[in-house]
Design an enzyme around this catalytic site. Structure first.
Site, PDB file in Angstrom:
ATOM      1  N   TYR A 150       0.839  -1.199   0.000  1.00 22.88           N
ATOM      2  CA  TYR A 150       0.000   0.000   0.000  1.00 22.88           C
ATOM      3  C   TYR A 150       0.882   1.260   0.000  1.00 22.88           C
ATOM      4  O   TYR A 150       1.717   1.423   0.893  1.00 22.88           O
ATOM      5  CB  TYR A 150      -0.889  -0.063   1.238  1.00 22.88           C
TER       6      TYR A 150
ATOM      7  N   ASP B  95      -1.049  -6.259   9.590  1.00 22.60           N
ATOM      8  CA  ASP B  95      -2.137  -5.354   9.225  1.00 22.60           C
ATOM      9  C   ASP B  95      -3.272  -6.233   8.728  1.00 22.60           C
ATOM     10  O   ASP B  95      -3.177  -6.829   7.655  1.00 22.60           O
ATOM     11  CB  ASP B  95      -1.629  -4.408   8.138  1.00 22.60           C
TER      12      ASP B  95
ATOM     13  N   ILE C 117      -6.563  -5.311   8.282  1.00 19.17           N
ATOM     14  CA  ILE C 117      -7.752  -4.488   8.087  1.00 19.17           C
ATOM     15  C   ILE C 117      -8.715  -5.023   7.036  1.00 19.17           C
ATOM     16  O   ILE C 117      -9.851  -4.578   6.961  1.00 19.17           O
ATOM     17  CB  ILE C 117      -7.421  -3.010   7.791  1.00 19.17           C
TER      18      ILE C 117
ATOM     19  N   LYS D 292     -12.331  -0.735   6.100  1.00 16.50           N
ATOM     20  CA  LYS D 292     -12.492  -1.621   4.947  1.00 16.50           C
ATOM     21  C   LYS D 292     -13.533  -2.696   5.212  1.00 16.50           C
ATOM     22  O   LYS D 292     -14.421  -2.929   4.408  1.00 16.50           O
ATOM     23  CB  LYS D 292     -11.156  -2.295   4.599  1.00 16.50           C
TER      24      LYS D 292
END
Lengths: 535, 486
Positions: free
Chosen positions: B151, B236, B238, B280
Site C-alpha cells: 500500500y 495489518d 484491516i 475496509k
C-alpha cells in the site's frame, strides 16, 4: 615498502629518545607514516588494533536495554486517563524463547512514553476514577476538581438535540437516513461546512471584533493533536518553545512526546498575578540561546490555564513585537475564550490585534477546540487557525492521522449553524460559570484561601500556601496528598503546572452542582483545620 | 495585508516531501475529480476504481440504525445518554466500544480466537494506528521490512513523522507474489550488511493490493523467523472480513493461540502486534476507527498514551459499541459482506476474463483485483506501464492504480477496486475495458504510435496539486456515490 613488524624503522631527525620504550614503539611507526617513510604497516596496524579494542570494550560495557515488560502493579481503575497497567493475562505466563530470553527492543521514545506518569496531575485523575464521588451512590467518594470540564449547560444541548434530531445526525437533509455521506472518506482536514460553522462560532465566542476565515482553518480530532501538528510544522527535533508558567500539564505530553521539541518555562509570579512580561520572556530567550537551544516560538494560553487571567491588548502587542524582533512564531491557545466570567476585563484574541495591522501575520497561529467552550471533549474537535499558507498546507497533510469522525462533523455543522441557539448557549454558559465562580471562590475565601484574580477558564487558582508546613514543592505535595486522601478532593498542585511558587492549586468548579459546593468547602475546611493545628 | 511567506520559519517536516503527494500517482485522482462519472449527469466521466472503499453493505447498516435510534444519541431515545458520551475523553475508550470491537474481531475470525478488550487501543484510523505502532517500535533511522507490492500510504504513514525507514522485500509473479522465506531472510541479511537496524516486519494479510491471504504454514514460518531474530511482527489485518472465498483466512492471532494452547510457548508474544480498522471491513472510513492490538503490555501502554492524538469520537464509539454488540446484526453483516464481495469479484473477473485479461489467480479477499496487463505493455518497463496507465485514465476513463505506485518489481500490474460502486457502474467499466482491449488488440504493433499520439503528459505544478487535493472537492478519497447523491 614492507617492514617486518619486529623491526623498528630508523626515523630521520628529530630522533626520539631510545630509552622511552613501548610508547615510542608506537609513536615511531606513526611518525614514520606521517613522514612518509617506514612503519607503514605497523603504523596502520597499531591504530587499527587500538580502535578495534576500543570498539570491543564499548560493546561489552554498553548498558543493557531495559526489559520490555516492566512489571508495575496493576492500578485498580479501568477507566483512568492515566497509565493503567494491565494485569498479565495467563497466556503470557511462559515466555521461554528458543534460546536465552533476550529483552524485546522497543523504540527509546516508546519506552520513555510507556513509563508510568507520576505527576500528581495524572495520579489524581487515576485515583478519582477508582473512587468517584456520587451524591447518592458514593457520597464518600473523591470529588473531582482536577479536570477542567464543564457540565453546566448540558441541559441546553440536550434540549437542542431533542428538537433537532435527524438533522443533527444527517446534516440537514431531513428526509432519508443515509449512511453514505457519513461513512465514506471525507477530506482529512474537515468538511468545509464545518469550517464555515466553526469560523462563525469562533467569532461569536471571541467577541464580534474579529472574523475568522474558514480557509485559514484546519480541523483535527481535538486540541491535543492540534498543538502537536502545529509543533511538527513550526519546529524541528531539538528546537524549543518558550512557555509562561504555570501551564497546562498536558502540554508536556502534547508537545514533547513525539516531536522532540523542548518547552522552556518563562516563570511568572504572583506579584504580577502570574501575568507574562516581556522582560521575563527576553531573559528566558537569552538563556536558551546561551544553552544553544533554538527557540522557534512562544506558546501561551489565553485565557490562561491554570490561572485564568487574560492578556491585555498592550501585552499582546508587546508579544507580537517581541516575536517579530526575534523572528519566531506566536501560538495562542484560545481554547477557553468562550468560558469567560469576568466583567472587568475584555477578552481580546490575537486575531483581533493583528487584523488590519501591518504585522507579519505569517508567524501567528491560534489553537482552538470545542472541548471547553461547548463542553464536548468526547467528540474530539480541534482547530489550527493560521495566517501562514505554508503552515496551513503542511498541517492539512498531517490531519490524516487525526481526523474528526464524519458523523460528529455533521452533528456539529447542524448545531453550530443554529445561531440563535449558539448565542443563547454562550451567554447562559458565561452566566452559569460566573455563578459557580462566585460560590466557589466565595467559599474558599471564607476558609481564608485567596484566589488569583482571573476572568476566564473553568477553574480558579487558589493560594493555599498558608496551609503548608514547608514552603516548598515537598510541602505543597504533602498538602495535595492530604486533600486527596483525607479530604477526598482532587485538585491540581502548582508543581504539576511548573509553577515556581509553591502552595498554589488549580480547582475546577464547573463540573459541580451548586449543592455540592458546601460539601467541597467542608472537606477542604477540614484539611485546612488539620494543617493549622499542625497535623 | 502583510502575508510574508518565510520558509525559514517552518520546520523541515513542513517544507519537505515526506507527505509523498508530489508523486505522479495522483494524476489519476485529478482526472477523476475534474470529470467524475455519474449515471445521468456525466456518463462519459472517469470511473473511480482507485479507491478501496467498501460500499456493498450500507443498506444493512442503515437498516440497523433505523431500528436502533438510541445508538446515535442524537435521537429522542438516545439523548439521555448524551451527556456522558459528550464528556467522555478517557483514552481507554468506552468499555462497551472495546468489548464490541474485540467481539467483532473474534467473529470475523469465525470465533476461532478471542480478543482481549483491554488490549484494544484506539488510533486515528488505520493510518494513525500504523504510525503509532512505528513510533512505539522503532527510532528514527531504524527500519521495517515490508514485502512488495504494498500500500503506497505506508511510505508516508510509517516514515513521515517517525523517521523510520522501510526496506522492501521483492516478491514476484512467479509464485503469485507470495512472500518466500528465502527472500525474507535475504532481505534481512542484506539490511544488516548495510548497517540498517531492522526492528520488525510488516505484513498486510489479507494483502493490499494483491487480495490474497497467507496460508497457515507460511504465517507460522514467518512468525518463527521474526521470533528467532527477535524482531517485531506487525500484522495489518484491516481486510480480514473481506475474505470471500476459500482458502480460509488464518490470522496471526490464531498462530499465537495455537502456540499457547499446544503448550509449546515458543513465540515471544511481546513481538506480535495487530493493526485493525473498520474502514475496509465495514466500509466506515469516515468514522476514523483505527485499532492497535498488541500482545506486548508496554506497547499497549505507550500506544494508549499516544491515542490522545487520535481518539475515536465518543459519539462514534457509542454507536459502534451498540452496533457491534448486536450479535445478530454482526452475523448477518459479515455473511452479506462476504457474499456480495464474492459475487462482485466473480462478475468483475469474469467480465475481464472474457476479454482475455487475467487477474491474480489466488485472490480471495480485499476490495480489488490485481490485474495483469503485462502483455499490453509495449515493453516491460515502468515507463511503459505509466504510459499505459495514462491511456487507461484518459481514453478508457477509469482511474486504476499502477503497480509501480505499490513498489511492484514487475511492470504491468494494476490494482482495480470494485466494491465502491453499484452493479450498473461496474458494467459500464467492464464495457469500457472490453472496448479498449478490442481496439488495442488490432493495434498491438502500432500501439506505440497510438500512445505517442495522445500526448499523455499531464503536467501540473505541485502546489496547485496540494490546494486541489485538500479542497473540499478533493479526490482523496471521495467515492462516486457521494457525488451521485447530489
Amino acid at each position: 615498502m614492507t617492514e617486518s613488524p619486529s623491526s623498528e624503522p630508523e626515523p630521520p631527525s628529530p630522533k626520539p629518545r631510545a630509552a622511552a620504550g613501548n610508547g615510542m614503539r608506537l609513536v615511531v611507526p606513526l611518525q614514520g607514516v606521517v613522514q612518509g617513510r617506514g612503519g607503514l604497516i605497523l603504523g596502520s596496524l597499531i591504530p587499527c588494533a587500538l580502535f578495534y579494542f576500543l570498539q570491543l570494550y564499548l560493546k561489552r560495557h554498553r548498558s543493557p536495554k531495559p526489559p520490555a515488560s516492566s512489571s508495575n502493579p496493576p492500578s485498580p481503575s479501568s477507566s483512568s486517563p492515566n497509565l493503567g497497567d494491565l494485569a498479565r493475562t495467563s497466556s503470557r505466563s511462559n515466555l521461554l524463547g528458543r534460546g536465552s530470553i533476550v529483552p524485546v527492543r522497543l523504540s527509546s521514545r516508546g519506552m520513555a512514553i510507556a513509563k508510568p506518569n507520576d505527576s500528581p496531575y495524572y495520579v489524581g485523575l487515576d485515583k478519582v476514577a477508582g473512587d468517584r464521588f456520587h451524591r447518592v451512590d458514593n457520597p464518600e467518594g473523591i470529588i473531582q476538581l482536577g479536570l477542567s470540564e464543564n457540565t453546566l449547560c448540558f441541559d441546553l444541548i440536550e434540549r437542542w438535540m431533542k428538537e433537532n434530531l435527524m438533522d443533527s445526525l444527517m446534516g440537514g437533509d431531513g428526509a432519508e437516513l443515509s449512511i453514505n455521506g457519513m461513512a465514506t472518506y471525507q477530506p482529512f482536514d474537515g468538511l468545509m461546512e464545518l469550517k464555515v460553522a466553526m469560523a462563525d462560532f469562533m467569532s461569536r465566542v471571541m467577541g464580534k471584533g474579529v472574523s475568522f476565515n474558514p480557509s485559514q482553518m484546519v480541523l483535527m480530532a481535538g486540541a491535543t493533536p492540534a498543538i502537536e501538528i502545529l509543533t511538527f510544522c513550526l519546529a524541528d527535533h531539538g528546537n524549543a518553545f518558550l512557555i509562561p508558567t504555570p501551564y497546562y500539564p498536558g502540554f508536556d505530553r502534547d508537545i514533547k512526546f513525539r516531536t522532540g521539541v523542548e518547552l522552556i518555562p518563562v516563570h511568572c509570579r504572583s506579584t504580577d498575578n502570574f501575568m507574562l512580561t516581556v522582560t521575563a520572556l527576553d531573559q528566558a530567550y537569552n538563556q536558551a540561546r546561551k544553552r544553544g537551544l533554538k527557540v522557534r516560538g512562544i506558546l501561551f494560553s489565553n485565557p490562561s490555564n491554570p490561572v485564568g487571567n487574560i492578556l491585555s491588548r498592550e501585552t499582546l502587542y508587546e508579544l507580537l513585537d517581541f516575536a517579530q524582533e526575534k523572528n519566531i512564531h506566536i501560538i495562542s491557545d484560545e481554547i477557553f475564550a468562550g468560558s469567560l466570567y469576568g466583567t472587568a476585563e475584555e477578552f481580546v484574541s490575537v486575531a483581533e490585534i493583528i487584523e488590519g495591522e501591518e504585522f507579519d501575520k505569517s508567524r501567528v497561529h491560534i489553537i482552538y477546540g470545542l472541548s471547553k467552550d461547548l463542553s464536548l471533549p468526547g467528540f474530539r474537535v480541534g482547530v489550527v487557525y493560521s495566517y501562514n499558507e505554508n503552515v496551513l498546507a503542511a498541517a492539512k497533510r498531517l490531519t490524516r492521522f487525526s481526523s474528526i469522525s464524519a458523523p460528529t462533523q455533521r452533528l456539529l455543522i447542524s448545531m453550530l449553524s443554529d445561531a440563535k441557539f449558539i448565542e443563547e448557549y454562550i451567554e447562559t454558559n458565561r452566566k452559569r460559570i460566573r455563578r459557580m465562580y462566585d460560590l466557589f471562590v466565595g467559599g474558599l475565601d471564607q476558609l481564608g484561601i485567596r484566589c488569583a484574580k482571573s476572568s476566564g477558564g473553568l477553574y480558579c487558582w487558589a493560594d493555599m500556601s498558608v496551609l503548608i508546613a514547608l514552603y516548598s514543592e515537598k510541602g505543597e505535595l504533602e498538602l495535595w496528598d492530604k486533600l486527596l486522601n483525607v479530604g477526598k478532593v482532587n485538585v491540581t498542585p502548582g508543581s504539576a503546572c511548573h509553577c515556581i511558587e509553591p502552595g498554589w492549586f488549580r480547582c475546577c468548579f464547573t463540573a459541580l452542582a451548586e449543592e455540592d459546593v458546601p460539601l467541597v468547602m467542608e472537606r477542604i475546611g477540614k484539611v485546612a483545620e488539620m494543617c493549622k493545628s499542625g497535623h | 495585508m502583510v502575508f510574508k511567506l518565510n520558509n525559514q520559519l517552518l520546520s523541515r517536516m513542513a517544507i519537505g516531501d515526506g507527505h509523498g503527494e508530489n508523486s505522479s500517482y495522483f494524476d489519476g485522482w485529478k482526472a477523476y475529480d475534474s470529470d467524475p462519472y455519474h449515471h445521468q449527469n456525466n456518463p462519459d466521466g472517469v470511473i473511480q476504481m482507485g479507491l478501496a472503499e467498501n460500499q456493498l453493505c450500507f443498506d444493512k447498516v442503515e437498516e440497523w440504525l433505523k431500528k436502533n435510534p438510541a445508538a446515535s444519541i442524537c435521537t429522542p431515545e438516545g439523548v439521555a445518554g448524551f451527556k456522558d458520551v459528550a464528556i467522555f475523553q478517557d483514552y481507554h475508550g468506552l468499555p462497551q466500544f472495546r468489548n464490541a470491537v474485540a467481539k467483532f474481531m473474534g467473529k470475523v475470525r469465525g470465533d476461532r480466537v478471542s480478543f482481549d478488550p483491554d488490549r484494544i487501543v484506539m488510533a486515528g484510523g488505520a493510518t494513525g494506528a500504523h504510525e503509532t505502532v512505528a513510533f512505539c517500535l522503532a527510532d528514527p533511522g531504524e527500519a521495517l521490512l515490508v514485502p512488495t507490492p504494498y500500500y503506497p500510504g505506508f511510505d508516508r504513514d510509517l516514515r513521515w513523522r517517525t523517521g523510520v525507514q522501510l526496506v522492501p522485500i521483492e516478491c514476484d509473479s512467479a509464485n503469485n507474489f507470495k512472500l518466500r522465506m528465502e527472500d525474507l531472510e535475504a532481505a534481512y541479511e542484506m539490511a544488516k550488511l548495510n548497517n540498517i537496524r531492522v526492528k520488525g516486519l510488516l505484513l498486510t494479510n489479507p494483502s493490499n493490493p494483491l487480495g490474497t491471504i497467507l496460508d497457515g504454514d507460511t504465517l507460522r514460518n514467518i512468525a518463527a523467523f521474526t521470533n528467532e531474530n527477535n524482531i517485531h511482527l506487525i500484522c495489518d489485518e484491516i481486510y480480514s472480513a473481506t475474505v470471500f472465498g476459500k482458502p480460509d483466512y488464518v490470522s496471526i492471532a490464531e498462530i499465537v493461540d495455537e502456540d499457547r494452547k499446544s503448550g509449546r510457548n515458543v513465540l515471544n508474544l511481546d513481538l506480535i502486534h495487530i493493526v485493525y480498522s473498520l474502514s475496509k471491513d465495514m466500509g466506515f472510513p469516515g468514522l476514523r476507527v483505527g485499532i492497535v492490538y498488541s500482545y506486548n503490555d508496554v506497547v499497549v501502554s505507550c500506544a494508549r498514551k499516544m491515542s490522545s492524538f487520535g481518539l475515536v469520537s465518543a459519539q462514534t464509539q457509542h454507536m459502534i459499541g451498540s452496533m457491534l454488540s448486536d450479535a445478530e446484526f454482526v452475523e448477518e453483516f459479515l455473511g452479506a459482506n462476504r457474499a456480495r464481495l464474492a459475487e462482485r469479484h466473480g462478475a468483475f473477473t469474469g467480465g475481464l476474463g472474457r476479454v482475455g485479461i487475467r487477474c491474480l489467480r489466488s485472490s480471495n479477499a480485499g476490495l480489488f483485483v490485481w490485474m495483469d496487463l503485462r502483455r499490453l505493455l509495449k515493453e516491460q518497463s515502468v515507463e511503459a506501464e505509466t504510459a499505459l496507465w495514462r491511456v487507461i485514465i484518459n481514453e478508457v476513463k477509469l482511474n486504476v492504480s499502477p503497480g509501480s505506485s505499490f513498489h511492484c518489481s514487475e511492470p504491468g500490474w494494476f490494482r482495480v477496486c470494485f466494491a465502491n460502486m453499484d452493479d450498473e457502474t461496474m458494467e459500464v467499466a467492464l464495457g469500457r475495458i472490453r472496448a479498449f482491449v478490442a481496439k488495442h488488440k488490432e493495434a498491438m504493433k502500432p500501439a506505440r504510435k497510438l500512445c505517442a499520439q495522445s500526448s499523455l503528459k499531464l503536467s501540473f505544478s505541485g502546489r496547485i496539486y496540494d490546494e486541489f487535493i485538500m479542497s473540499p472537492r478533493s479526490p482523496i478519497p471521495q467515492s462516486p456515490l457521494v457525488r451521485a447523491r447530489t
